[in-house]
Design a protein around this motif. Structure first.
Motif, short mmCIF file in Angstrom:
data_model
loop_
_atom_site.label_atom_id
_atom_site.label_comp_id
_atom_site.label_asym_id
_atom_site.label_seq_id
_atom_site.Cartn_x
_atom_site.Cartn_y
_atom_site.Cartn_z
N LEU A 197 45.24 96.75 43.23
CA LEU A 197 46.39 95.75 44.07
C LEU A 197 46.05 94.25 43.87
O LEU A 197 45.21 93.82 43.10
N THR A 256 41.23 92.97 53.10
CA THR A 256 41.39 93.57 51.58
C THR A 256 40.69 92.58 50.67
O THR A 256 41.03 91.30 50.76
N THR A 261 53.86 91.82 48.43
CA THR A 261 54.71 90.67 49.00
C THR A 261 54.79 90.80 50.35
O THR A 261 54.80 91.78 50.85
N ASN A 262 55.68 89.72 50.80
CA ASN A 262 55.98 89.64 52.16
C ASN A 262 57.35 89.63 52.69
O ASN A 262 57.59 90.12 53.79
N ASN A 314 47.34 90.38 45.35
CA ASN A 314 48.14 89.50 46.22
C ASN A 314 48.45 90.05 47.45
O ASN A 314 49.16 89.95 48.14
N HIS A 315 47.32 90.92 47.95
CA HIS A 315 47.49 91.72 49.26
C HIS A 315 47.73 90.74 50.15
O HIS A 315 46.87 89.49 50.11
N GLU A 366 45.92 90.17 52.90
CA GLU A 366 44.65 89.75 53.19
C GLU A 366 43.94 89.12 52.26
O GLU A 366 42.89 88.78 52.32
N CYS A 367 44.78 88.87 50.97
CA CYS A 367 43.86 88.39 49.87
C CYS A 367 44.98 87.50 49.02
O CYS A 367 45.17 87.96 47.83
N ARG A 368 45.66 86.55 49.74
CA ARG A 368 46.90 86.03 48.99
C ARG A 368 46.52 85.13 47.70
O ARG A 368 45.49 84.49 47.99
N LEU A 369 47.13 85.04 46.63
CA LEU A 369 46.98 84.41 45.59
C LEU A 369 48.01 83.32 45.25
O LEU A 369 49.17 83.32 45.57
N LYS A 400 49.97 79.54 47.19
CA LYS A 400 49.97 80.88 47.14
C LYS A 400 51.75 81.00 46.99
O LYS A 400 52.27 80.44 47.59
N GLN A 425 41.03 96.49 44.90
CA GLN A 425 41.72 95.70 46.10
C GLN A 425 42.22 94.41 45.77
O GLN A 425 43.06 94.02 46.33
N HIS A 426 41.64 94.22 44.48
CA HIS A 426 41.99 92.57 44.21
C HIS A 426 41.48 92.26 42.66
O HIS A 426 40.41 93.35 42.30
#
Lengths: 221, 221, 221, 221
Positions: free
Chosen positions: C89, D72, C120-121, C91-92, C94-97, A98, C61-62
């Motif tokens: 959206l 999400t 992103t974080n 790569n939220h 809670e749904c990282r890619l 990721k 959301q994804h």
């Protein structure tokens, strides 16, 4: 600039256990003869064995961006460094991460003074990887990995495009290329396209005589 | 039946590199004094270092169900075996796997003669894991891992329920339990609940004196 | 430039099924009253229901970067577009890619004319995401998501640093920020820090009166 | 017992949006003509559209074992149920899950009264899945999926072995089989091997006339 060659042993039988040590010796000898840096990336369990027996730059095939603590089955930067590695591949095509974990992996590796090579699949992801500030980005079109068809011949634009894209993002980041590389002409072409070296695997590891294959690889530089 | 104790070093600093060797020596000594099998699960990069220096059963923290070939960054059964391991954890709470990959991992480990411990989180997944025919299933409620509250006290039903569920599926599979285990009374309770041993980590690894902590652990058996 | 507000319904009960339609109506009304674009991101199964009943910009959301074919359980761009969405959206938190999948997702979304917001974080991953050419990058420090503490107050440097980093990579990419945003002063601060809008969720969705909460949100612009 | 047929639309263009509704009508008509239950599994975004327009059993292609809250991009059981589904596939070959997540998914689906079909790849994983108590396990050798070679012909032992393994674990669980199924003789063979129905996809969805293909499928029962 002298090129960098990184030989990924994957889980090839020929590069497992004592096989990893044998191939590491070939890397060391051809590296010394040619003056070209030839690094080796054995499996996790072989890093200590190779690094403690052969004076060759050892890379990990992967590194998790975790710290000390409750992380079972993870590849921890400090443990990889203690075992004798000087760098690591990150996000190889066969071990994709990721985005947030790539960034954490680069940060963790740098914290231990390990060199970082982020692997990518095309020009856009190469640009993104360069923005994370690794030492190298290694672009490898997945469809050419293990194909025997060198990226420098099948898709030279992905190499020149990656070099140009990285140049725009961060001039301190260098580009490697990979996929299908095995011969001296492949390495020569890779350098001419603007990369500073290659990432390669089966073409050397599964050769009848890995040392002779490495000698051919560096013969035109 | 003599119990089995498996000490998971995770990525704890105290159990990395030479630290892993030191704790392995404690395992060996207390194992010999007590006649109880105390195995150690260091990080991948430390398996060879530990197994070549200390005569103690070494487990991997994880094993990928892949064969020889193009699998970068994977934990390959043959490499783990060659490095000196005699078994492996599979599907630890901090390294969860897909169902199909757990099955492939058990098959790959057995192919190299490695003992297999599948970790699970509740009675239903314990039953499922038992159907895959590992040597052991280690049930560990995730919320208790690292909590210092032993599963044998906080949730004894998950242990007895797991033992009963496994018994119905395959009587050849044995049950371990884990999470919050660190003291002699915890191991004693775990055995009384029908498990044949424990999987534990921080309670010993982060103890001021790991050897003394191990001696306390086996003191009531 | 008028700001963009994106309201993520996650799997909140209040925003599921008919609840999603009700909150979408509030978004539409407050959007019309204020002249500010307020988009809504319901769950996959609610996109068609919301988009066919309420005239409001709907985001997924994804979105998976897959084409037509053998992809069970995937979020296919064409299906999302057909259901009535105008953006997604990616790569939220809670749904990282994986990095390669983010790039494929952006490409797939653009192929259907859907607007793209990569989440992103931190500053480094924001820069990397910008290199992939989305319409927006939404930076959200994970530790502040759902905390009630607005990123604009707790960590304003992550917003200004993201704006500066994106500016260096691609001036066509705009920055949103999120995490802990719920009040008018939070949106105002976010704009003052250089972002063009916010991504938010629980502060509105779980409010007693979501419409009133939205009215407060836009009150200082 | 009447067999169950589940038609998985994957992300096929022919089964997206209005295409999903058209194929659902074919399922309904052939189901009524034959008295055999023919369910359809459209993409998430098409569940509401199909279920609100066609009186046919609708399954989700996937369901995440999460509750209401900060999730999400997840497939939430309540939202899937509200959209009109009566069941769900879990762990399809193209959407594999971790063991703990399969168990959570079964539990979440049951909590909403949704029927559960866990997909598996061989006899061992079928046995493991049965231990989780779903309504059905659908065994599909991955190498045959989309091959046009029916599992009932290429590998009948995986079907009979799965039936026997499930029988030993839990007699309330029924077995489906899939991979390469498209014709009447395939369904007939599947039933004769002890399964109660089939999971299929491209053979019907990509047929010139899906209704005629379904009529052929049920013609020998």
């Amino acid at each position: 600039m002298k090129p960098l060659i990184v030989l990924n042993l994957k889980t090839y039988l020929e590069g497992t256990g004592e096989g990893a040590v044998r191939i590491a010796r070939a890397c060391k000898e051809v590296g010394e003869e040619s003056g070209i840096e030839i690094a080796i990336a054995p499996q996790f369990c072989d890093i200590y064995r190779v690094a403690s027996q052969v004076d060759v730059p050892v890379y990990s095939q992967h590194l998790d961006g975790v710290g000390a603590g409750s992380f079972t089955g993870h590849a921890f930067a400090k443990c990889i460094k203690d075992a004798g590695a000087v760098g690591t591949l990150i996000n190889h095509s066969e071990c994709r991460l990721k985005l947030a974990d790539i960034e954490a992996s680069v940060t963790a590796a740098k914290g231990e003074g390990l060199r970082t090579i982020i692997c990518t699949n095309n020009i856009a992801t190469t640009a993104a990887a360069a923005a994370l500030g690794p030492d190298y980005v290694a672009v490898e079109p997945p469809e050419l990995i293990g194909s025997g068809i060198p990226v420098s011949k099948a898709d030279p634009e992905v190499v020149t495009g990656s070099v140009a894209a990285v140049e725009r993002i961060d001039t301190a980041v260098k580009v490697l290329c990979g996929a299908g590389i095995s011969k001296g002409e492949d390495l020569k072409a890779a350098i001419e396209l603007g990369s500073v070296g290659v990432l390669l695997a089966s073409g050397i590891v599964k050769a009848k005589d890995p040392k002779a294959a490495l000698e051919d690889l560096v013969s035109l530089i």
